[in-house]
Design a protein around this motif. Sequence first.
Motif, PDB file in Angstrom:
ATOM      1  N   THR A  98      12.512  21.199  38.120  1.00 65.31           N
ATOM      2  CA  THR A  98      13.083  22.242  37.248  1.00 65.31           C
ATOM      3  C   THR A  98      14.406  22.891  37.477  1.00 65.31           C
ATOM      4  N   ALA A  99      14.253  23.471  39.021  1.00 65.40           N
ATOM      5  CA  ALA A  99      15.349  23.997  39.581  1.00 65.40           C
ATOM      6  C   ALA A  99      16.564  22.908  39.598  1.00 65.40           C
ATOM      7  N   GLY A 100      16.154  21.616  39.983  1.00 69.20           N
ATOM      8  CA  GLY A 100      17.273  20.915  40.250  1.00 69.20           C
ATOM      9  C   GLY A 100      18.150  20.390  38.920  1.00 69.20           C
ATOM     10  N   ARG A 101      17.355  20.492  37.594  1.00 67.52           N
ATOM     11  CA  ARG A 101      17.971  20.178  36.495  1.00 67.52           C
ATOM     12  C   ARG A 101      18.878  21.327  36.225  1.00 67.52           C
ATOM     13  N   ALA A 102      18.655  22.365  36.614  1.00 68.77           N
ATOM     14  CA  ALA A 102      19.354  23.452  36.248  1.00 68.77           C
ATOM     15  C   ALA A 102      20.720  23.587  37.218  1.00 68.77           C
ATOM     16  N   LEU A 103      20.517  23.402  38.423  1.00 70.18           N
ATOM     17  CA  LEU A 103      21.777  23.171  39.449  1.00 70.18           C
ATOM     18  C   LEU A 103      22.729  22.081  39.078  1.00 70.18           C
ATOM     19  N   PHE A 104      22.049  20.931  38.598  1.00 67.74           N
ATOM     20  CA  PHE A 104      22.765  19.755  38.528  1.00 67.74           C
ATOM     21  C   PHE A 104      22.565  19.358  37.008  1.00 67.74           C
ATOM     22  N   PRO A 105      23.120  19.754  35.855  1.00 71.84           N
ATOM     23  CA  PRO A 105      22.609  19.600  34.554  1.00 71.84           C
ATOM     24  C   PRO A 105      23.193  17.934  33.994  1.00 71.84           C
ATOM     25  N   MET A 106      24.228  17.600  34.816  1.00 75.14           N
ATOM     26  CA  MET A 106      25.037  16.567  34.436  1.00 75.14           C
ATOM     27  C   MET A 106      24.115  15.451  34.879  1.00 75.14           C
TER      28      MET A 106
END
Length: 352
Positions: A98-106
């Motif tokens: 979940t945090a990874g998607r927020a840090l690297f949304p692209m």
Amino acid sequence: MQDPTFFPRGNGLTLQAVADLVGGTLGADRDASRLVTGIAALGEAGPDDLTFFDAPRYAADLAETRAGCVVVAQKHVSLVPAGIPSVIAKNAATAFATAGRALFPMAAAPTSPSGIDGISARAEIHPSAEIEDGATIEAFAVVGPRVRIGRGTLVAAGAVVGADCRIGRDCRIGAGVTATNALLGNRVILHPGVRIGQDGFGYTAGATGLSKSVQIGRVIIQDDVEIGANSTIDRGAIRDTVIGEGTKIDNQVQIGHNVRIGRHCAIVAQVGISGSTTVGDRVMIGGQTGVTGHVTIGDGAQIAAVSSVNGDVPPGARWGGTPARPVREWFREVTYLHEQALKGRSQRSGDE
């Protein structure tokens, strides 16, 4: 020459923001304002990176980590080295994702390879196609007659969308995809090379050889489905092939005609599902498994990797092996055969 960075770091998140995002709490070394801008494995993480720990076999890596923060479950908090901040979450791997998607949304979904927005002048779009504002159609994509494409959808370079197809909003149709005879919901992701809607393998044997059966069904792909690179989904013969909401399909999976897959299933790479099979909701099928046609796999069932399913699987069952059967039974048989092999080897050694 410096190596390119395909997913550059953004502004990052404070540890408090990470905790709030994943529904967790800060650990003993509370540094709520500390910023993390990247993600990395335990052994490679630096002071600006977020990492996670969820298995004791990586305890040595955790002891040596230089990460800016470790996402960890409560039962493993005591293993986090002093001075290393932590976020305590119910499920560390899920929280880290979940945090990874927020840090690297692209990185969460395919983006436009050419970097354009809107409709390329080099795309081939039939005049009768209806494309909502905000869609992107890249160069050399082909959009056929009477196609409808929703806003926010990307059709990448070289993709082909056949006549009368419907594609919902915020979808990602990767480079080189072909989609024919198909209806797609919203937020569907088709990775490069996916093939949707071609005719299935249908023949009848006769005195003069094999006679082809026509396939006149469709492929229906519901909301939030993701299909990995070079997977193929055949259209139905006389009923539809259906992929249920939220299902995730890995690379190089083959799904035959008339197959019906339920909601929120996970199907791993190189699985083959033969025609007219029904897969229930929340089913998980391990890699390189083969499923014969005209069987039913019940809701919540799990099939181990490299298995062969040739009969119905009850709901909630855990099966594996060739032919697939309940996992405990399979393990007992494997253990027995191993023991017999050891006995035979010992006897031969004694005879010698």
